[in-house]
Design an enzyme around this catalytic site. Structure first.
Site, short mmCIF file in Angstrom:
data_model
loop_
_atom_site.label_atom_id
_atom_site.label_comp_id
_atom_site.label_asym_id
_atom_site.label_seq_id
_atom_site.Cartn_x
_atom_site.Cartn_y
_atom_site.Cartn_z
N TYR A 142 0.42 -1.42 1.72
CA TYR A 142 -0.76 -2.23 1.37
C TYR A 142 -0.61 -2.96 0.03
O TYR A 142 -1.32 -3.93 -0.21
CB TYR A 142 -2.01 -1.34 1.30
CG TYR A 142 -2.34 -0.63 2.59
CD1 TYR A 142 -2.57 -1.36 3.76
CD2 TYR A 142 -2.42 0.75 2.64
CE1 TYR A 142 -2.86 -0.70 4.94
CE2 TYR A 142 -2.71 1.40 3.83
CZ TYR A 142 -2.93 0.68 4.98
OH TYR A 142 -3.23 1.31 6.15
N THR A 143 0.24 -2.47 -0.84
CA THR A 143 0.34 -3.04 -2.19
C THR A 143 1.53 -3.98 -2.29
O THR A 143 2.45 -3.96 -1.47
CB THR A 143 0.49 -1.93 -3.24
OG1 THR A 143 1.68 -1.18 -2.97
CG2 THR A 143 -0.71 -0.99 -3.20
#
Length: 747
Positions: A142-143
């Site tokens: 997600y990052t």
């Protein structure tokens, strides 16, 4: 069925036979524990120390270095961020550990986690917070991340043979042993590691201060590091309780500790305290849990509620207070009883040439300067070799370009292509490398402009080679280059301190006064400086007050054990104490001699005593020459338990009377010329400076002075308005009888 059973029997019978081929199977071998540890544990321990937990002189552990170098190879110094999972996957080509460990390393190096003063990774998404236990980072899918601009200083000239490279774990790639970092990053960003049998804990320092200290060391090895490297600086801020001697010990030995505490702001409108930073050794959850436990145990009763209000604006713990609570006193309690104030233990353990060493700051800077000097030397040598090789080729070209027709003729007359190079070598006396370079020159370049440019290039290269050789021959010039690079780093990345420095001597927050009995008492103070504290019961049962011969009681005050006492002396000093510090006395005793109990200076005597709880009101100082000074009692209030304050009033003029009032009132001044002046204290401006000289109130002629100053008692004078004045200073008026006598004499 019979044949099947036979086969199974044969198969079972063969199984034990396989053990016969295992050498030493079932044999018990005795060995010494020391030998087992030496052969099995020691290699593991050394691997943990050298290859995992202890940072090296460039400021990084192997896991940091592998991750950052992978990101550098991926071109993440420029461009946009990419998924963290992609970076983690590529890093596994260098790092044999799992993806979770690699991602945790990236998280700590990121700006979003706020663990480093100067993060090396720019982050996008939730990377958690170093000061929170529960605020975890999102999954790597997600990052996103990329290298921060300061990471350029890690890879400066890494491709110019400035550091050694080694094979990765499967010998399919090369990775650097160290980074040729251009500033002492080992001191700039915090580093903690626990190895087998040893550990390392390096606190961060301000980048500007570190670089300035390094520059100062390069110029003079005998510097005192503490003069330029003020104190550690943490990314979370806070306040550092500074003790110069302890800090110098840490700088000298690499070991020691200091105290760090959080900062707060009192919101008067909402009657709450907002904690804005905490020590780097704790978390917001730990602080909140500790406060809740103290409230449940009733050790803290001033708090209504506590909650974590951390948001995108930053860390914030809010404490709602009960009505009437003093926020400063509550914070002193919290500093003492919770992790809001904590000690940071330093252990500057660093790998130097693969050997762990605990070094002081100056030794670390010395090792870094030596390391950086070698990097610069290798870079200059690399450029020198490149320049020499190029000059060598141009020298061969020069010979041929001076006689192009001859070169063309040699090439045209050569029958076989493979003979072109040998023939050029023979024809012009050049080596094979030069001949190869010349043979590849395009026909379009055989013009005058190209030839002149190459000749000019030869001249410039010779100057550059001479300059680089001079640098290699001079240690001073190499150090000058390092200084210049450090100055550039300061210019690009220097920031102000985040952690405030507070003197540990003046900010003693641990000595919180204990709660005292608030029972009523009566205080007696005499002209000779004797003090009595008598309870109401004892006072009712007592007779006449016992006094020293010639002494008299000058002050009687109804007070309480919880009040403070201020004793003004003849040396323009004030000694502070508490009523509770004096023992209960009796009328039949002389009482305590204040000068002896509080340790007055030799020849110093008491003049006046003030009893207060909230330091409201003001002091009035009347001087012999008719001047009067007014000082708010708040000017004598201190945050620490200081026992003596100097310059309590003006020493320039001789003091006559000291008075304390809670609100403005009239005072009656009498002069040796028989005149009297009635003045309201509101006419005297208050000044916070304790030793101010006040203003002229009652004018005195030569030889005259004030002989009495006292609070005015209503109706004690006939026609009191006669002694008042609208403007100051004033001479005052004679009493009516004295005025009549003076008039008769005049007639």
């Amino acid at each position: 069925m019979a044949p099947r059973k036979k086969k199974e029997t044969e198969k079972t019978a063969k199984k034990p036979q396989s053990n016969a081929y295992i050498a030493g199977a079932g044999t018990v071998v005795e060995s010494l524990v020391t030998e087992t540890l030496k052969s099995n544990f020691m290699p593991y321990a050394m691997s943990v120390i050298v290859s995992r937990a202890i940072p090296e002189i460039d400021g990084f552990k192997p896991s940091h270095r592998k991750l950052l170098y992978t990101m550098y190879n991926m071109g993440l110094l420029k461009g946009s961020t990419i998924k963290s999972a992609n970076i983690v996957g590529r890093t596994m080509q260098l790092n044999p550990h799992g993806d979770a460990a690699i991602y945790e390393t990236m998280v700590r190096l990121s700006e979003g986690n706020e663990a480093l003063l100067h993060p090396y990774v720019m982050s996008k998404g939730s990377f958690g917070k170093s000061y929170s236990r529960d605020m975890q980072c999102a999954a790597s899918r997600y990052t996103e991340a990329k290298l921060a601009p300061i990471a350029e200083e890690l890879f400066s000239d890494i491709d110019k043979d400035t550091v050694d490279f080694v094979d990765n774990y499967d010998a399919t790639m090369k990775e650097p042993v160290l980074f040729p970092v251009t500033f002492p990053s080992i001191l700039v960003n915090a580093n903690m590691g626990i190895a087998a049998g040893m550990a390392s804990n390096i606190c961060p320092f301000n980048l500007r201060e570190v670089c300035e200290t390094t520059i100062a060391y390069i110029k003079d090895n005998d510097i005192n590091v503490a003069d330029t490297l003020l104190a550690p600086d943490f990314p979370i801020g806070g306040e550092l309780l500074y003790d110069r001697s302890e800090m110098e010990k840490i700088y000298e030995t690499g070991r020691g500790s200091f105290k760090v505490r959080g900062t707060y702001v009192y919101d008067k409108a909402n009657n709450c305290i907002d904690i804005k930073s905490i020590p780097p050794t704790t978390t917001t959850e730990a602080i909140i849990e500790k406060v809740i436990d103290l409230v449940k145990l009733k050790k803290i009763t001033e708090i209504n509620d506590i909650r974590d209000e951390t948001d995108l604006g930053g860390l914030q713990i809010t404490i709602d207070l009960k009505r009437g609570v003093d926020p400063e006193k509550l914070m002193k309690k919290l500093f003492k009883m919770t992790p809001l104030q904590d000690s940071f233990s330093c252990n500057f353990n660093i790998l130097i040439a693969s050997s762990p060493m605990v070094l002081g700051v100056k030794d670390i800077i010395s090792e870094w300067v030596a390391f950086r000097s070698e990097c610069v030397r290798r870079r200059v040598y690399f450029k020198l070799k490149k320049a020499q090789d190029k000059l060598h080729l141009l020298k061969g070209m020069e010979k041929i370009l001076l006689d192009i027709d001859k070169a063309i003729k040699i090439v045209r007359d050569t029958k076989e292509e493979k003979e072109v190079i040998p023939n050029l070598m023979i024809g012009f006396g050049i080596d094979e490398t030069q001949a190869e370079y010349v043979a590849e020159i395009k026909l379009r370049h055989l013009n005058r402009e190209y030839i002149l440019k190459r000749l000019d290039e030869i001249e410039n290269l010779e100057k550059e080679i001479e300059e680089m050789q001079a640098i290699l021959d001079s240690k001073a010039r190499i150090k000058k280059i390092i200084v210049t690079e450090l100055q550039e780093v300061i210019k690009k990345y220097g920031r102000d301190r985040k952690t405030q420095i507070i003197s540990a001597e003046t900010e003693d927050v641990t000595n919180e006064p204990e709660a005292v009995d608030d029972s009523p008492v009566t205080l007696f103070f005499t002209k000779d400086g004797y003090f009595k504290k008598i309870t109401p019961l004892s006072l009712r049962m007592s007779g006449e007050q016992k006094l020293k011969e010639g002494d008299e009681i000058t002050q009687v005050i109804e007070s309480s054990n919880a009040h403070d006492l201020l004793f003004f002396t003849t040396n323009a000093q004030v000694y502070k104490s508490r009523v509770i510090d004096f023992t209960d006395g009796k009328a039949s005793a002389l009482g305590d001699f204040v000068a002896g109990k509080l340790g007055y200076d030799e020849g110093e005597a008491s003049l006046y005593m003030v009893d207060t709880r909230d330091y409201s009101g003001f002091m009035i100082f009347v001087f012999d020459n008719g001047r009067v000074a007014k000082v708010p009692l708040k000017s004598y209030e201190t945050k620490t338990n200081r026992k003596k304050l100097i310059k309590a009033y003006c020493e320039k003029y001789k003091i006559h009377t000291i008075l304390y009032f809670k609100e403005d009132c009239d005072i009656l001044l009498k002069s040796t010329n028989n005149r009297m002046l009635l003045v309201n204290t509101a006419m005297v401006p208050a000044k916070a400076t304790k030793d101010n000289g006040g203003i002229a109130v009652m004018t005195q002629k030569k030889g005259q002075r004030i002989f009495a100053a006292e609070p005015y008692v209503a109706d004690s004078l006939e026609n009191p308005h006669r002694y008042r004045t609208k403007n100051l200073p004033a001479a005052g008026a004679l009493p009516q009888k004295a005025q009549a006598t003076q008039t008769a004499l005049d007639i």
